[in-house]
Design an enzyme around this catalytic site. Structure first.
Site, PDB file in Angstrom:
ATOM      1  N   GLU A  55      23.390 -83.513 -39.341  1.00  0.00           N
ATOM      2  CA  GLU A  55      21.919 -83.081 -39.719  1.00  0.00           C
ATOM      3  C   GLU A  55      21.111 -83.372 -38.400  1.00  0.00           C
ATOM      4  OE1 GLU A  55      19.894 -84.939 -42.790  1.00  0.00           O
ATOM      5  OE2 GLU A  55      21.003 -84.020 -44.412  1.00  0.00           O
ATOM      6  N   GLU A 105      26.619 -82.853 -48.746  1.00  0.00           N
ATOM      7  CA  GLU A 105      25.761 -83.863 -49.516  1.00  0.00           C
ATOM      8  C   GLU A 105      24.948 -82.976 -50.596  1.00  0.00           C
ATOM      9  OE1 GLU A 105      22.793 -85.814 -47.232  1.00  0.00           O
ATOM     10  OE2 GLU A 105      24.431 -86.319 -45.577  1.00  0.00           O
TER      11      GLU A 105
END
Ligand SMILES: *[C@@H]1O[C@H](CO)[C@@H](O)[C@H](O)[C@H]1NC(C)=O
Ligand SMILES: *[C@@H]1O[C@H](CO)[C@@H](O)[C@H](O)[C@H]1NC(C)=O
Length: 755
Positions: free
Chosen positions: A253, A350
């Site tokens: 991320e 995720e």
């Protein structure tokens, strides 16, 4: 496994490095790939989050001890946990946490549920300790080795995910350090005892260089980037030979302000240097919150073993109906498939079942994003700590909300912790089936009985739809997280216990084969409808058309929105208001199934994939070798799709060593203009190859066919019950537009827009 010959191409680099493909630095692509690790098995995985990189919301027990502390004494991430507690106490607590948060029992359990992979978030400090991590995180590599051993002995594959890097890639606790925190207690005009801080308005991330507070990283410091790459090389040397480890994710991320050119350069360099050490590894790249084919399409084309990681959560969406969450979940398929086609393998690294933001500290310790939570949260007694004798846990039942206070609110009060809301049953009068998430405080407390609670039902549906979406087109997925201390909707193990996710996920077809049937059928403008008809229909719907807007696109969207909100199988809708997908004869129901086709890039790769599909059957293999060019690719379209159809729910990807990809079949081929060659081919095959399966359902539809054309290719996914429903809705009537009462505006895809 494909058994393919391996040749070694020696490329001219600073050092002579053996790679089994040829990199082209001038345009960051590769050629000559001999498929060192053909990706034939889908990843069905979970994350081991909150373990080596702490996140207060996953393990609140570790952070209760900082409630009521001042700026010096507050920890809100791994970095400050080590700074505040120091190397001795910090390490003592971390070792107890590491041992209890992930045990051999957890790994065994996950394997028994059919999980085949785990993603392990790690911090770069584990390989080169710096700052407060020195001493505090001693022993981390040993616990990693232990878990890798448990994984290896159960055949679980491991993706090492560099979740946290020095100076932080996203400024959040999950990146190692909540960056940019400013203590504001001393700045208040009015004297106050409250200790306060700001994080969200000032968040920064300096992994790649300096940050100007608004436009993102402005000066990339390659010294920092080079240090990150050296850490990746160290990780590769440490685990290249480990039987459980199958790859590396270079950074998790990196926030959306990261300059793309710099990020791509980092990925490219890291890839080559990691591959030189660990040639069989997969190399996973996070999309930096820009899951956009314009950004990633063609990047590192031809480079073996790459994958793009995207994270798909609904927790930050606006509150909405369950139906909107469902259709959004299923619609992810189309978005993923486009990226698979433009870039290559996609994994959903995720995802969770959460539909709100209530999880305590989800947006940071004692903090929240502006405007969150969107609805009041449910409160439950804070759980006993999983670590025996953890200081400060559980929080006192005598204390109200304690500081320090961020700019948003979330935290324990009087021993109660906020958690995700329950879903209530759809209620009479709720015509759109928009039964919203509610909590006891929304209701007459007396009225809520266990019978009203529909959480299990909603979670089971949502779980099946997400598994269907991610399991159908992506190369795999990892649920976030394998467990949490407090939140069932974020815990794979709890979700299985509660029956939300399957106790054996090995055969996806049984579980989720038809889960998106309802969502995958859409009401679209007929290709044959005239512009005047479409304008009329939009007029009925009261949908304005801007000058620059495409009429057909606008009609497609408006028809589908309205039909989804008002269709027949919406049990609470009065009959007079139910909509047909008709709109004056200008609309039709369509389903857009997928087909696995050959990428027309390399004949050898294609043929190797075909040989694999037919299990080396000599007669067929001989035939394949007689084919070349378009003839070979056409045969491959059939072979790949046949194999993928037969095995996809048992975990097969549409990949075949990079030789194949999924395409969406156009439901109305005969009226389509010239399109890309491969899609035409796909349709050709679709017509000949799938035709026998169309006969039965078309027979059932015959009577209604004059009113609505329904194009369906994946006939087996259309259960008889739904055939009946659609047929009943077909009679041509305009009631939905002029009917009784005030027409309810389509809710639109509020959830989808929030992506
Ligand atoms: C990239 O560069 C190589 C070598 O110059 C060339 O062969 C290849 O066609 C280029 N690829 C693209 C997609 O431009
Ligand atoms: C880059 O980072 C290094 C190490 O932090 C530092 O010494 C150097 O001054 C930085 N360079 C620039 C141009 O900011």
């Amino acid at each position: 496994m494909l058994s393919l010959p391996k040749i070694v191409v020696v490329v001219a680099a600073a050092a002579v490095v053996a790679l089994d493909f040829e990199p082209h630095p001038e345009n960051m692509t590769c050629s000559g790939d001999v498929h060192s690790t053909p990706w034939v098995e889908k990843i069905i995985g979970v994350n081991l989050g909150g373990w080596l990189v702490l996140e207060p919301w996953i393990t609140p027990s570790l952070f209760y001890q900082f409630l009521g502390a001042d700026s010096e004494g507050t920890a809100m991430d791994t970095h400050s946990f080590c700074r505040v507690l120091g190397p001795v106490e910090g390490n003592r607590q971390l070792r107890k946490h590491w041992e209890t948060w992930v045990t051999e029992t957890h790994i065994s359990k996950l394997a028994s549920l059919g999980i085949n992979s785990i993603r392990i978030p790690i911090g770069d400090w584990m390989f080169e300790p710096y700052g407060p991590y020195r001493g505090c995180t001693d022993g981390a590599l040993e616990v990693v080795d232990r878990v890798l051993g448990w994984a290896a002995s159960r055949g679980l594959k491991v993706l090492l995910d560099v979740h946290a890097v020095r100076r932080s890639a996203n400024g959040l606790d999950n990146g190692g350090i909540a960056m940019g925190v400013k203590w504001t207690s001393t700045l208040q005009d009015v004297a106050s005892d409250a200790i306060t801080f700001e994080h969200w308005p000032r968040r920064s991330a300096r992994w790649m260089g300096s940050f100007d507070g608004r436009e993102g990283t402005t000066a990339v410091n390659w010294t920092h980037v080079e240090a990150s790459i050296r850490t990746l090389e160290k990780i590769a040397s440490t685990y290249a030979a480990h039987p459980a480890v199958v790859g590396l994710e270079a950074v998790n991320e990196p926030w959306q302000f990261t300059p793309l050119w710099a990020l791509k350069k980092f990925y490219w360099e890291s890839y080559l240097r990691v591959k030189a050490i660990a040639p069989s590894w997969r190399f996973v790249m996070h999309d930096s919150f820009r899951f956009d084919t314009q950004v990633w399409g063609g990047f590192m084309a031809g480079c073996p073993d790459i994958a793009l990681d995207t994270h798909i959560y609904q927790a930050w969406f606006e509150p909405s109906t369950r139906d909107n969450f469902y259709s959004n979940a299923c619609a992810q398929k189309n978005i993923i498939q486009k990226m698979e086609k433009a870039f290559g393998p996609v994994i959903v690294g995720e995802w969770s079942l959460a539909t709100d933001n209530c999880a305590m500290w989800l947006n940071g310790f004692n903090d929240n994003l502006p405007g969150y939570p969107k609805l009041p949260c449910k409160l439950v007694p804070c759980p006993s700590p999983y670590v025996i004798a953890q200081p400060g846990a559980p929080p006192s039942i005598l204390k109200p909300l304690q500081g320090p206070f961020g700019t948003g609110v979330s935290g324990p009060q009087y021993g109660l912790c906020p958690v995700d809301r329950d879903w209530l049953k759809r209620s009479p009068g709720d015509e759109l089936g928009s039964s919203r998430v509610r909590v006891a405080s929304d209701l007459d407390a007396q009225a809520k009985t266990p019978d009203d609670d529909d959480t299990d039902e909603v979670m089971r549906n949502l779980g099946a739809k997400k598994l269907q979406a991610f399991g159908t087109v992506a190369h795999g997925f990892f649920f976030w997280n394998f467990r949490t201390e407090l939140e069932d909707q974020w815990s794979y193990l709890r979700a299985v216990d509660r029956g939300w996710l399957p106790a054996d996920i090995r055969n996806l077809e049984d579980i989720v084969g038809t889960a998106c049937d309802r969502e995958d059928v859409h009401c679209r403008a007929k290709r044959s409808a005239s512009d005047a008809d479409l304008r009329d229909a939009l007029g009925w719907l009261g949908v304005p058309l801007a000058d620059h807007q495409d009429l057909r696109a606008a009609a497609d969207e408006a028809f589908d929105d309205y039909w989804v909100a008002h269709r027949q199988d919406n049990e609470n809708m009065p009959a007079a208001r139910k909509a047909a997908c008709d709109f004056g004869g200008s609309a039709e129901l369509t389903e857009t199934p997928y087909k696995c086709v050959a990428r027309r890039v390399e004949e050898k790769a294609t043929r190797d994939g075909m040989v694999y599909c037919v299990n080396q059957d000599p007669a067929r293999v001989e035939y394949f070798y007689q084919l070349s060019g378009e003839g070979l690719y056409r045969e491959a379209d059939v072979v790949f799709d046949e194999y993928w159809e037969a095995h996809r729910f048992a975990g097969a990807t549409c990949d075949f060593g990079g030789g194949a990809t999924l395409v969406l079949m156009d439901p109305t081929p005969e009226e389509e203009e010239e399109d890309e060659e491969e899609e035409l081919d796909a349709r050709d095959h679709h017509r000949s190859f799938f035709f026998p399966r169309l006969l039965a359902p078309l027979g059932i539809f015959a009577a209604a066919a004059a009113v609505a054309t329904i194009t369906l290719a994946r006939a087996r996914f259309l259960p008889a019950t739904r055939v009946g429903v659609i047929t009943a809705a077909l009679p041509h009537e305009r009631a939905p537009f002029v009917g009784t009462g005030v027409p309810v505006r389509p809710q639109g895809a509020a959830a989808a827009a929030a992506i």
